[in-house]
Design a protein around this motif. Structure first.
Motif: not given
Length: 220
Positions: A152-162
């Motif tokens: 969820e952290c990636f979805n919210r703050y790191g959406s451009k992360t591969p």
């Protein structure tokens, strides 16, 4: 790579392939077979952990079998969370936790019966200390929460992360945290604690590197 580690990787890929296959077929056969496999992995995890199957390579000790079944079970829950939603994930967690509790209870009951029948201890069923099961179950719950938080952290703050990096961090982070909690809680007083801890970290990092690209392709 030694034969032992090669077999560990082959075993892991076979188990992971089974989980992947059943998840891809969930639209046709529902999630019931998938949940059955997750429960089977939870039971197999308990049996192999109690058996204490380990492989030593230099200064490292690798816990074979249990590492494969645990990592496969956790990434099976991860697939549920990413593709099937919270309710499906909750049911999967209930299945895993139920088997994680019922299998040790059955083992203790069988051991009690064997003791009552005066069966020699060397011939009795191998059962770990109750504290080991408590630590393992607590670590498992913590892993489920962490893997969801990471995603969820990636979805919210790191959406451009591969996607590959997301999967690697989510699984690798949860595996590493579980290793620290479980290995420390279970083997702290063991003279080989350092060797077991390092071996678990290495084996789980290796398995994460193997499965992360497959999951990333599946997610894409």
């Amino acid at each position: 790579m030694t034969l032992g580690l090669l077999l560990l990787c082959v075993e892991a890929l076979l188990v992971y392939a089974t989980v992947f296959t059943l998840h891809t077929l969930r639209r046709r056969y529902t999630l019931i077979p998938y949940y059955a496999v997750l429960g089977g992995l939870a039971a197999a995890l308990r049996w192999t952990a109690d058996a204490g199957i380990a492989y030593s390579l230099g200064p490292f000790t690798f816990q074979l079998g249990s590492v494969v079944f645990f990592t496969a079970m956790l990434f099976g829950i991860f697939l549920l969370y990413v593709f099937d939603g919270v309710k499906a994930t909750q049911l999967g967690i209930y299945v895993v936790l139920s088997l994680s509790v019922l299998v040790p209870l059955a083992a203790f009951l069988l051991q009690f019966q064997q003791t009552a029948l005066d069966i020699h201890p060397d011939q009795q069923l191998l059962v770990a200390a109750p504290f080991t099961y408590i630590v393992s179950t607590a670590a498992m719950l913590f892993d489920f929460v962490c893997i969801a938080m990471f995603w969820e952290c990636f979805n919210r703050y790191g959406s451009k992360t591969p996607v590959l990096l997301r999967v690697f961090v989510c699984l690798g982070g949860a595996y590493a945290l579980d290793t620290l909690i479980y290995s420390t809680g279970t083997f702290w007083e063991d003279p080989d604690y350092g060797s077991i801890l390092q071996g678990n970290l290495i084996s789980r990092a290796l398995l994460t590197a193997l499965v992360a690209p497959l999951i990333a392709l599946y997610v894409i």
